[in-house]
Motif scaffolding. Structure first.
Motif, PDB file in Angstrom:
ATOM      1  N   ALA A 280      -4.521  -1.956   0.845  1.00  0.00           N
ATOM      2  CA  ALA A 280      -4.909  -1.651   2.225  1.00  0.00           C
ATOM      3  C   ALA A 280      -6.137  -2.461   2.616  1.00  0.00           C
ATOM      4  O   ALA A 280      -6.192  -3.027   3.717  1.00  0.00           O
ATOM      5  CB  ALA A 280      -5.187  -0.154   2.372  1.00  0.00           C
TER       6      ALA A 280
ATOM      7  N   ASN B 170      -2.736  -0.692   8.049  1.00  0.00           N
ATOM      8  CA  ASN B 170      -3.361  -0.590   6.724  1.00  0.00           C
ATOM      9  C   ASN B 170      -4.402   0.526   6.696  1.00  0.00           C
ATOM     10  O   ASN B 170      -4.575   1.207   5.682  1.00  0.00           O
ATOM     11  CB  ASN B 170      -3.986  -1.934   6.336  1.00  0.00           C
ATOM     12  CG  ASN B 170      -2.965  -2.895   5.766  1.00  0.00           C
ATOM     13  OD1 ASN B 170      -2.566  -2.783   4.602  1.00  0.00           O
ATOM     14  ND2 ASN B 170      -2.509  -3.830   6.593  1.00  0.00           N
TER      15      ASN B 170
ATOM     16  N   CYS C  13       0.838  -1.202   0.000  1.00  0.00           N
ATOM     17  CA  CYS C  13       0.000   0.000   0.000  1.00  0.00           C
ATOM     18  C   CYS C  13       0.873   1.251   0.000  1.00  0.00           C
ATOM     19  O   CYS C  13       0.666   2.179  -0.793  1.00  0.00           O
ATOM     20  CB  CYS C  13      -0.925  -0.007   1.219  1.00  0.00           C
ATOM     21  SG  CYS C  13      -1.913   1.498   1.398  1.00  0.00           S
TER      22      CYS C  13
END
Length: 582
Positions: A200, A213, A184
């Protein structure tokens, strides 16, 4: 937005140790027991984990918990998936840098150790003993940024090492989201936001409690200028899991502010400082934010703690002074300011002295105000503004003669100094010396002071003389007021000045009529005196007839009343003059 990711400087001894280590103490691979080397070999592609000693009042408990957790995770997770740095590698580096091996490191030092050992993740925690046994708290931290924390939970056990199994399982669950979070961040850095968001969400699906995340997702939303409410929905989930998450608190604060929810933003700001109280730069930013938003009082506990943590620092003392003064805690502000002057003589500026003296004056401390200004003029003896302020403070304290002495010295050394003669005039007026006050105002005009300002003060002083005359009913007192209004009107005419001149002249004439009426029935000498007074009354009424209409805008009602009376009284002055002046 505040930089909540700011880290504090390292301890001096650790900085020195790092330099030595970088020079070669740990340049080669750490020496591990032969058995460990032959039985476990690190996969170069596997993430690396460092487990540090947990914090505890009982050092042995912290060591036991960390050792058991380190061993259990290394047993539970394949080396192809994770390399757990052996205890020997950790202790060798700590010993080489002069650190004890049985004490917990602070977060910054733990991160530095993990960096030296090329760890991707490190574990920290606390061991607390109570009547029911032990509580072991564990946190998973990304080495690249020590503010990126994933709580693993709190575990009740009979002995510290008994938490190993539960912490290992919690770590393995959290580690399921590790790759997704890294992807991410990398994709967001490359501007591939859709792919980053997908990563994420993948991480959150793999580990529903993932704070890391969600933080990555929130940062992307900020970059893409998503609505504050949608960003808050994400960071509030982080704060539900980790109420002290600095990145989440930072984003939440800015989002609340953007949404116009100022009260909630302030609460979030307080939580942010509480999560990182040792971060002086952050605390300073928070203090400035409070002061700028008119909530300086809320900043006082933080700035005071900042000064306690950094004794003698002139920047923080200056901030403390400004915050206390802004919060109208004048005594606290003055105390901070005096400490600032002791700590750094370069801070003893005219502005600082003036602010402190003004605060003392407002706080009903005239002696303190005078003392501060005396220090100021001793250091800046030619500063006209300071000298004028000093004189004002002395005057306010009732020390008119001392104030006049200060101003007279300035006027003698610098006759063209602006403002000085106006201040002298004010003091002369208060000392009931109107002739000296008028002379000072004329000197002010000669010195180049604004004509309108000089005229304004002339009207003010004249009005005081006029009020005194109304009380005494003495012709001489009324006559003392006339020159002030005449000077004001020739300098810079105003409706107020013209009205007051007309009112004074009318009062002179009306008062004279009363005296003339008595003299008219007296001796020949008294009648001759009455004649002279009649002529004076005629002249006064004539001037009143000119000036009252010119100043009528200032007070129309009073002007009309006096003009009506003037029409009634003027004939009497003429009759007395005719009868007595033969």
């Amino acid at each position: 937005m505040f930089n909540a990711l700011e880290v504090n400087p390292l301890k001096a001894r650790y900085c020195q140790a790092l330099s030595a280590l970088a020079a070669g103490l740990v340049a080669s691979a750490p020496v591990a027991p032969v058995a460990a080397q032959t039985t476990r070999t690190a996969d170069p592609n596997a993430p690396r984990l460092v487990v540090t000693v947990f914090r505890s009042a009982d050092k042995n408990a912290g060591v036991q918990a960390a050792d058991a957790i380190r061993t259990r995770i290394s047993q539970d997770v394949s080396v192809k998936q994770l390399w757990v740095l052996p205890k020997q590698d950790i202790t060798s580096n700590l010993e080489a840098s002069g650190f004890p091996t049985n004490e917990a490191l602070n977060m910054n030092d733990a991160r530095q150790l993990a960096q030296l050992l090329r760890g991707d993740v490190f574990l920290v925690g606390n061991v607390v003993r109570d009547s029911a046994g032990y509580r072991v708290d564990a946190q998973y931290v990304l080495t690249r940024d020590q503010s990126l924390v994933q709580p693993l939970g709190s575990f009740r056990v009979g002995k510290p090492d008994q938490a190993a199994g539960a912490v290992s399982k919690a770590f393995q669950d959290a580690q399921k989201a590790f790759i997704a979070e890294r992807n991410c961040v990398n994709k967001a850095r490359d501007g591939k936001y859709a792919e980053a968001i997908a990563e994420a969400r993948k991480g959150i699906a793999a580990y529903p409690n993932s704070t890391l995340n969600r933080i990555c997702l929130a940062n992307i939303m900020v970059t893409q200028k998503a609505s504050p409410d949608s960003i808050l929905a994400v960071v509030n989930e982080v704060l539900r899991i980790d109420p002290r998450s600095k990145p989440a608190l930072t984003v939440a604060y800015q989002s609340l502010k953007d949404a116009g929810k100022n009260a909630e933003a302030t609460d979030m700001l307080l939580r942010l400082v509480g999560a990182d109280p040792a971060n002086s730069r952050l605390v300073e930013q928070v203090i400035n934010e409070f002061a700028a938003s008119g909530q300086a009082a809320k900043a006082i506990p933080f700035v005071d703690q900042l000064v306690r943590d950094n004794p003698g620092d002139p920047n923080y003392l200056s901030l403390q002074m400004r915050v206390h003064l802004a919060a109208k805690d004048y005594k606290g502000g003055i105390a901070a300011g005096e400490e600032l002057l002791k700590a750094d003589t370069a801070q003893a500026t005219a502005d600082v002295f003036t602010r402190l003296a003004a605060a003392a004056a407002v706080d009903s401390q005239p002696q303190k105000a005078s003392q501060l200004m005396a220090q100021a003029v001793a250091k800046f003896p030619t500063n006209i503004e300071l000298l004028t302020n000093y004189a004002d403070i002395l005057r306010t304290a009732g020390q008119n003669q001392q104030a006049l002495d200060v101003l007279n010295k300035v006027a003698q050394s610098n006759p063209q100094a602006k403002g000085i003669n106006i201040s002298r005039a004010r003091i002369f007026s208060e000392m009931n010396q109107p002739d000296s006050a008028l002379a000072a105002l004329k000197s002010a005009l000669t010195a180049g002071d604004s004509a309108s300002t000089v005229a304004l003060y002339a009207v003010s002083v004249g009005q005081n003389v006029f009020k005194a005359a109304q009380a005494s009913k003495a012709i001489a007192d009324f006559q003392r007021a006339v020159p002030f209004f005449e000077f004001a009107n020739t300098t810079s005419a105003t409706p107020e000045g013209q009205f007051l001149l007309g009112a004074t002249q009318f009062s002179i004439g009306a008062t004279l009529l009363q005296d003339i009426n008595k003299l008219a029935r007296g001796s020949a000498a008294e009648k001759r005196q009455g004649c002279d007074m009649s002529k004076t009354a005629q002249a006064a009424f004539t001037q009143a007839q000119i000036n009252l209409p010119a100043g009528g805008k200032f007070n129309p009602t009073a002007t009309q009343q006096m003009l009506a009376q003037l029409a009634q009284y003027s004939p009497y002055a003429d009759q007395f003059a005719k009868a007595l002046c033969k």
